[in-house]
Design a protein around this motif. Structure first.
Motif, PDB file in Angstrom:
ATOM      1  N   UNK A  79       0.779  -1.226   0.000  1.00 24.64           N
ATOM      2  CA  UNK A  79       0.000   0.000   0.000  1.00 24.64           C
ATOM      3  C   UNK A  79       0.810   1.274   0.000  1.00 24.64           C
ATOM      4  N   UNK A  80       2.113   1.201  -0.239  1.00 24.86           N
ATOM      5  CA  UNK A  80       2.905   2.424  -0.335  1.00 24.86           C
ATOM      6  C   UNK A  80       2.450   3.253  -1.528  1.00 24.86           C
ATOM      7  N   UNK A  81       2.686   4.560  -1.454  1.00 24.38           N
ATOM      8  CA  UNK A  81       2.269   5.423  -2.562  1.00 24.38           C
ATOM      9  C   UNK A  81       3.030   5.032  -3.822  1.00 24.38           C
ATOM     10  N   UNK A  82       2.432   5.247  -4.991  1.00 19.65           N
ATOM     11  CA  UNK A  82       3.062   4.836  -6.245  1.00 19.65           C
ATOM     12  C   UNK A  82       4.378   5.553  -6.506  1.00 19.65           C
ATOM     13  N   UNK A  83       5.246   4.874  -7.203  1.00 15.26           N
ATOM     14  CA  UNK A  83       6.491   5.483  -7.680  1.00 15.26           C
ATOM     15  C   UNK A  83       6.216   6.129  -9.043  1.00 15.26           C
ATOM     16  N   UNK A  84       5.294   7.053  -9.038  1.00 16.60           N
ATOM     17  CA  UNK A  84       4.797   7.684 -10.260  1.00 16.60           C
ATOM     18  C   UNK A  84       4.735   9.181  -9.996  1.00 16.60           C
ATOM     19  N   UNK A 116       3.311  11.453 -11.429  1.00 15.16           N
ATOM     20  CA  UNK A 116       1.996  12.065 -11.664  1.00 15.16           C
ATOM     21  C   UNK A 116       1.073  11.912 -10.459  1.00 15.16           C
ATOM     22  N   UNK A 117       1.469  11.098  -9.505  1.00 17.85           N
ATOM     23  CA  UNK A 117       0.627  10.871  -8.329  1.00 17.85           C
ATOM     24  C   UNK A 117       0.546  12.136  -7.495  1.00 17.85           C
ATOM     25  N   UNK A 132      -0.052   1.134  -4.171  1.00 16.96           N
ATOM     26  CA  UNK A 132      -1.469   1.352  -4.434  1.00 16.96           C
ATOM     27  C   UNK A 132      -1.657   2.095  -5.758  1.00 16.96           C
ATOM     28  N   UNK A 133      -2.913   2.242  -6.159  1.00 16.76           N
ATOM     29  CA  UNK A 133      -3.234   2.783  -7.468  1.00 16.76           C
ATOM     30  C   UNK A 133      -3.019   4.279  -7.582  1.00 16.76           C
ATOM     31  N   UNK A 134      -3.267   4.778  -8.785  1.00 18.28           N
ATOM     32  CA  UNK A 134      -3.262   6.206  -9.074  1.00 18.28           C
ATOM     33  C   UNK A 134      -4.622   6.574  -9.644  1.00 18.28           C
ATOM     34  N   UNK A 135      -4.745   7.808 -10.075  1.00 17.00           N
ATOM     35  CA  UNK A 135      -5.985   8.243 -10.697  1.00 17.00           C
ATOM     36  C   UNK A 135      -6.290   7.446 -11.971  1.00 17.00           C
ATOM     37  N   UNK A 136      -5.281   6.791 -12.538  1.00 18.53           N
ATOM     38  CA  UNK A 136      -5.481   6.029 -13.782  1.00 18.53           C
ATOM     39  C   UNK A 136      -6.553   4.964 -13.609  1.00 18.53           C
ATOM     40  N   UNK A 137      -6.450   4.156 -12.545  1.00 22.63           N
ATOM     41  CA  UNK A 137      -7.426   3.097 -12.303  1.00 22.63           C
ATOM     42  C   UNK A 137      -7.969   3.097 -10.876  1.00 22.63           C
ATOM     43  N   UNK A 138      -7.255   3.743  -9.989  1.00 20.63           N
ATOM     44  CA  UNK A 138      -7.737   3.873  -8.622  1.00 20.63           C
ATOM     45  C   UNK A 138      -7.364   2.746  -7.687  1.00 20.63           C
ATOM     46  N   UNK A 167       1.898   0.417  -9.351  1.00 20.72           N
ATOM     47  CA  UNK A 167       0.554   1.004  -9.280  1.00 20.72           C
ATOM     48  C   UNK A 167      -0.366   0.506 -10.396  1.00 20.72           C
ATOM     49  N   UNK A 168      -1.628   0.316 -10.035  1.00 22.96           N
ATOM     50  CA  UNK A 168      -2.705   0.040 -10.986  1.00 22.96           C
ATOM     51  C   UNK A 168      -2.567  -1.289 -11.726  1.00 22.96           C
TER      52      UNK A 168
END
Length: 260
Positions: A63-68, A70-71, A94-100, A118-119
Motif C-alpha cells: 500500500x505504499x504510494x506509487x512510484x509515479x 503524476x501521483x 497502491x493505485x493512481x488516478x489512472x485506475x484507482x 501502481x494500478x
C-alpha cells in the motif's frame, strides 16, 4: 491477536482472529479480514485491503504510494483476495488516478522481493517468482506463472495459463496458454504441461496448438492469421480467447519462435 510491540492505527479495521506479529505497522484506512497473518516488520499502509486467510511474511510493504511522479495524493487502494501468500520483502504499491486500485487476486503466491507497481491487476491462482518486477498498469490473467527475475514493461498484458521463463524481459503482450522466453520475448510453445495439470484434455490442447500454428508458424501476419483462424477453425472458448486477446493487444503480441 496483536503483539504489544506492533502499531495498529485505531481507525484500521482488523478482524478478531488476525495474527499481528511484533514490529508490524498498520496504518489508517486498512482492512484485514479473518484468518490472515501479518509477519514481523511488515508495513501495511493506508488504503490496503487484505482478504481472508492470507499470509504476509516479514518485511513486506503493502500500500505504499506509487512510484509515479503524476501521483498527487489521491485516495486509492491495494486490494488482495483470499488465501494469497506474500513472501519476504514484497512491495505492492497502491493505485493512481489512472485506475484507482492495484488488485491481487485470490490463491496467489508472490515470492520474495517481487514488486507490483501502481494500478496492476493480477488474477487468481497466479505464481510470481522471486524478484520479479512488474511495472505500472500491467494486467496478468488467471493461472499465469512467472519465474524468477522476470521484468515486465508497463501496460503489458499477460494472458491466462501462461508460463514465462526466468529472467525474461517482457516488453510485448503474451497471449494465453503459451510458454514465453528468450530475448526478445518469444513464443516457445503451448504450455501443455500446465494445461494438463488444470485438466485440459489432449484434444483441447491440440486445438490451442493449431491456433498458434496459424499465428506463429505459417508465415502470416497477425491480421491474416486471425482471418484464417476464424474461417477455418470451429469456434470455442479457447479459440475465441486467443483471437480477442490478439485483436485487443495495445502493445502488440510477442514474436514467434526463432532458432537460437
Amino acid at each position: 491477536m496483536k503483539q504489544p510491540l506492533a502499531y495498529v492505527h485505531p481507525e484500521a479495521k482488523i478482524a478478531d482472529n488476525v495474527v499481528i506479529e511484533p514490529f508490524v505497522t498498520i496504518d489508517k484506512n486498512v482492512v484485514i479480514e479473518e484468518g490472515t497473518r501479518i509477519g514481523s516488520n511488515a508495513t501495511i499502509m493506508e488504503g490496503t485491503r487484505i482478504g481472508k486467510n492470507c499470509v504476509v511474511f516479514p518485511g513486506a510493504v503493502i500500500g505504499a504510494v506509487p512510484q509515479d511522479l503524476k501521483f498527487r495524493g489521491e485516495k486509492t487502494t491495494v486490494e488482495i483476495g483470499d488465501n494469497t501468500t506474500i513472501r519476504e520483502c514484497v512491495t505492492i504499491n497502491r493505485g493512481t488516478v489512472a485506475k484507482g486500485k492495484t488488485i491481487i487476486g485470490s490463491n496467489c503466491l508472490l515470492m520474495a522481493y517481487v514488486h507490483v507497481a501502481h494500478d496492476c491487476v493480477i488474477g487468481d491462482n497466479c505464481i510470481i517468482g522471486n524478484a520479479t518486477q512488474i511495472a505500472g498498469e500491467v494486467i496478468i490473467d488467471d493461472y499465469a506463472i512467472l519465474s524468477g527475475l522476470v521484468a515486465i514493461h508497463q501496460f503489458v498484458h499477460v494472458g491466462a495459463h501462461v508460463m514465462i521463463s526466468g529472467g525474461t524481459l517482457v516488453r510485448k503482450d503474451v497471449p494465453p496458454f503459451v510458454k514465453a522466453g528468450r530475448e526478445p520475448v518469444s513464443y516457445i510453445g503451448v504450455n501443455s504441461i500446465g494445461l494438463r495439470r488444470r485438466e485440459f484434455g489432449n484434444e483441447k490442447i491440440r486445438e490451442i496448438q493449431d491456433v498458434y500454428r496459424y499465428l506463429y508458424q505459417k508465415g502470416m501476419n497477425n491480421f491474416n492469421a486471425l482471418e484464417a483462424i476464424e474461417a477455418e477453425m470451429p469456434a470455442s472458448p479457447e479459440r475465441d480467447d486467443i483471437i480477442l486477446f490478439v485483436k485487443n493487444s495495445k502493445r502488440g503480441i510477442m514474436r514467434g519462435y526463432f532458432p537460437e
